[in-house]
Design a protein around this motif. Structure first.
Motif, PDB file in Angstrom:
ATOM      1  N   ILE A   1       0.571  -1.361  -0.035  1.00  8.15           N
ATOM      2  CA  ILE A   1       0.188  -0.031  -0.251  1.00  8.15           C
ATOM      3  C   ILE A   1       0.847   1.308   0.024  1.00  8.15           C
ATOM      4  O   ILE A   1       1.389   1.516   1.030  1.00  8.15           O
ATOM      5  CB  ILE A   1      -1.199   0.398   1.096  1.00  8.15           C
ATOM      6  N   LYS A   2       1.355   2.176  -1.470  1.00  4.41           N
ATOM      7  CA  LYS A   2       2.037   3.159  -1.478  1.00  4.41           C
ATOM      8  C   LYS A   2       1.314   4.421  -0.338  1.00  4.41           C
ATOM      9  O   LYS A   2       2.361   4.671   0.200  1.00  4.41           O
ATOM     10  CB  LYS A   2       1.807   3.354  -2.851  1.00  4.41           C
ATOM     11  N   THR A   3       0.245   4.540  -0.336  1.00  5.62           N
ATOM     12  CA  THR A   3      -0.224   5.489   0.778  1.00  5.62           C
ATOM     13  C   THR A   3      -1.741   5.308   0.585  1.00  5.62           C
ATOM     14  O   THR A   3      -2.405   4.590   0.272  1.00  5.62           O
ATOM     15  CB  THR A   3      -0.248   7.669  -0.335  1.00  5.62           C
ATOM     16  N   ILE A   4      -1.634   5.737   1.856  1.00  3.24           N
ATOM     17  CA  ILE A   4      -2.969   5.915   2.880  1.00  3.24           C
ATOM     18  C   ILE A   4      -4.282   6.331   2.653  1.00  3.24           C
ATOM     19  O   ILE A   4      -3.440   7.632   4.065  1.00  3.24           O
ATOM     20  CB  ILE A   4      -3.659   3.861   2.773  1.00  3.24           C
ATOM     21  N   LEU A   5      -5.174   7.260   2.094  1.00  9.30           N
ATOM     22  CA  LEU A   5      -5.551   8.174   3.244  1.00  9.30           C
ATOM     23  C   LEU A   5      -7.006   7.494   3.229  1.00  9.30           C
ATOM     24  O   LEU A   5      -7.263   7.430   2.680  1.00  9.30           O
ATOM     25  CB  LEU A   5      -5.242   9.196   2.434  1.00  9.30           C
TER      26      LEU A   5
ATOM     27  N   LEU B   1      -3.591   3.939  -2.407  1.00 14.75           N
ATOM     28  CA  LEU B   1      -2.660   3.702  -4.074  1.00 14.75           C
ATOM     29  C   LEU B   1      -2.350   2.294  -3.172  1.00 14.75           C
ATOM     30  O   LEU B   1      -1.434   2.046  -2.173  1.00 14.75           O
ATOM     31  CB  LEU B   1      -1.935   4.478  -4.146  1.00 14.75           C
TER      32      LEU B   1
END
Lengths: 102, 393
Positions: A72-76, A81
């Motif tokens: 998981i590259k980014t998590i908001l 992503l």
């Protein structure tokens, strides 16, 4: 009962007025780049995460992504992503069964 | 996309039964996790900002998970390194501080265009104002203010230009120049410097001792420096202009029949190619032997390409046959020529203000094709010279 009515009204409005569905309906918007990236908007949290399987909670039902080497590259709060090799994306739509986990 | 973590990110490992719930709670708390990977069933690894570590630990504790920092952030690594090399870091800071401080100092004060005395005074005033070697430029007033103040303080200058060039203050001084006092010549007489008849006399100062048409000899006093009588007598510097008539005798020799060079019209040409200074005749090689008496002209055509002269030139030499012709002149012409020559001769001898009044032929004789003429000239010229009066004798 009121929720069901509201949901039906939203379907009707998007259908009749030619509006993009992701604006009104609480459905996820997926953007996939080949097998490499998957960009998920409007998710409601991570149910399961491993290198081979990611299960994301949605407003209605859940999303299962299968593949390997997931990162998981980014998590908001409602954006995610995922990177790796994606083999399969599938919806587990058991809202009739009231499939809200956790 | 592979290196999405910044210099303050740390690499942590979260171990517990359900690490996914830690991710979900972090989302709710708006903690940003990056590059999440699952290394085993109960372990996730991710990057977070080092400032967020206590909050992550709090969340993990709520879910019975433990957080372990695997790699510290780049900034923390730098901080540790800097602590290790404290002396080195201090040196860099000290050097930078010294560099900035020294570049703000005044290193030189240049004063241009002033006499040494004035320069010394300006230097002294500047030192009083604080503009001296070693002062800090940021403590000094602006160049405009310095200019105003130094102008007020210094006498004897018309203008001082102040310019700051880096660490140098440059002063350009324009000194006041007072008109020079006229030089008072010492008492003197005006005397004649040659034998002449006075033509005109104009005395500005002094007593005139001669009349018009009077013959004077060399050394005679024309205008005296003694004026007044009795107890009013005093000496002055005599000043005036005296023109006198003088006489010159000039002898001129000129040939009766002058010779002239004329061209006959016949010519030959020689073509030469000049390569690096080496002359290669191509055509008309015996042109220079064609005539006994000739006039030679040479035309050089340089080869040039785009403004550059090549070391190759084309020379054309023209040989024109010439011959000496005797020109027969009338007697009047000869005399005219002689007069002209004589006048030139006189003019070269005369200096200053002089006019030829009259010329007369005294004597002429022909001899061996030459005419010898003696002329007499009356010239009006300045005949004054100054003789100082030596007093006390």
């Amino acid at each position: 009962m009121f929720d069901r009515f509201k949901q039906n009204a939203k379907y009707w409005v998007t259908g009749k007025m030619n509006l993009p569905e992701d604006v009104l309906l609480d459905v996820p918007r997926l953007t996939m780049i080949g097998q490499l990236h998957l960009h998920v908007e409007n998710h409601r949290g991570v149910l399961h995460f491993s290198k081979e399987l990611v299960r994301l909670k949605l407003t209605y039902g859940e999303l299962a992504i299968k593949g390997h080497d997931f990162v998981i590259k980014t998590i908001l709060p409602n954006e995610l992503l995922l990177e790796g090799t994606i083999d399969e994306v599938s919806y587990l739509n058991d809202k009739e069964a009231g499939g809200i986990h956790e | 996309m592979s290196k999405q973590h910044g210099p303050s990110d740390i690499f942590v490992q979260v171990t517990g039964k359900r690490p996914e719930s830690v991710i979900n709670d972090s989302l709710r708390e708006e903690l940003i996790l990056k590059n999440i990977t699952k290394s085993s069933a109960q372990t996730i690894e991710c990057f977070i900002t080092s400032a967020d570590l206590p909050r992550l630990e709090q969340i993990a504790a709520d879910h019975d998970c433990s957080v372990e920092v695997i790699r510290i952030s780049l900034l923390e690594k730098c901080a540790i390194l800097m602590k290790k090399r404290a002396g080195f870091v201090a040196g860099i800071l000290l050097f930078t501080a010294a560099l900035i401080l020294l570049s703000q100092m005044v290193w030189k004060v240049e004063i241009e265009g002033a006499q040494p005395v004035l320069q010394h005074e300006i230097e002294k005033n500047l030192t009083d104002m604080g503009v001296s070697k070693g002062a800090f430029a940021f403590l000094l007033p602006s160049p405009e203010q310095i200019q105003k103040e130094i102008l007020e303080r210094t006498d004897g200058t018309t203008w001082i230009g102040v310019e700051k060039r880096g660490t140098t203050y440059h002063f350009e001084v324009v000194e006041q120049t007072l008109p020079e006092e006229a030089e008072v010549p010492p008492p003197r007489h005006i005397t004649a410097n040659k034998t002449a008849v006075i033509h005109s006399i104009y005395a500005e100062q002094g007593q005139v001792l001669v009349d018009r048409n009077q013959l004077v000899h060399e050394g005679d006093i024309l205008i005296s420096g003694f004026i007044g009588k009795g107890k009013h007598a005093r000496t002055v510097a005599a000043k005036g202009e005296v023109l006198g008539e003088t006489w010159y005798k000039v002898t001129v020799d000129i040939p009766v029949k002058p010779k002239a060079d004329t061209l006959t019209g016949r010519s030959e040409r020689k073509y030469i190619l000049d390569i690096f200074g080496f002359e290669l005749p191509l055509w008309g090689m015996d042109a220079d032997e064609a005539f006994d008496i000739f006039k030679k002209t040479k035309n050089t055509h340089d080869a040039a390409v785009f403004g550059y002269t090549l070391p190759i030139a084309w020379n054309v030499e023209t040989y024109q046959e010439s011959r000496l012709v005797n020109q027969a002149g009338s007697k009047n012409d000869v005399i005219k020529q002689a007069k002209k020559a004589a006048e030139n001769k006189i003019k070269s001898q005369l200096t200053g203000k002089a006019d030829i009044k009259e010329g007369k032929i005294l004597h002429e004789e022909s001899h061996n094709g030459k005419v010898k003429i003696v002329l007499h000239y009356q010239v009006i010229e300045e005949i004054t010279s100054e003789v100082p009066i030596i007093q006390g004798e």
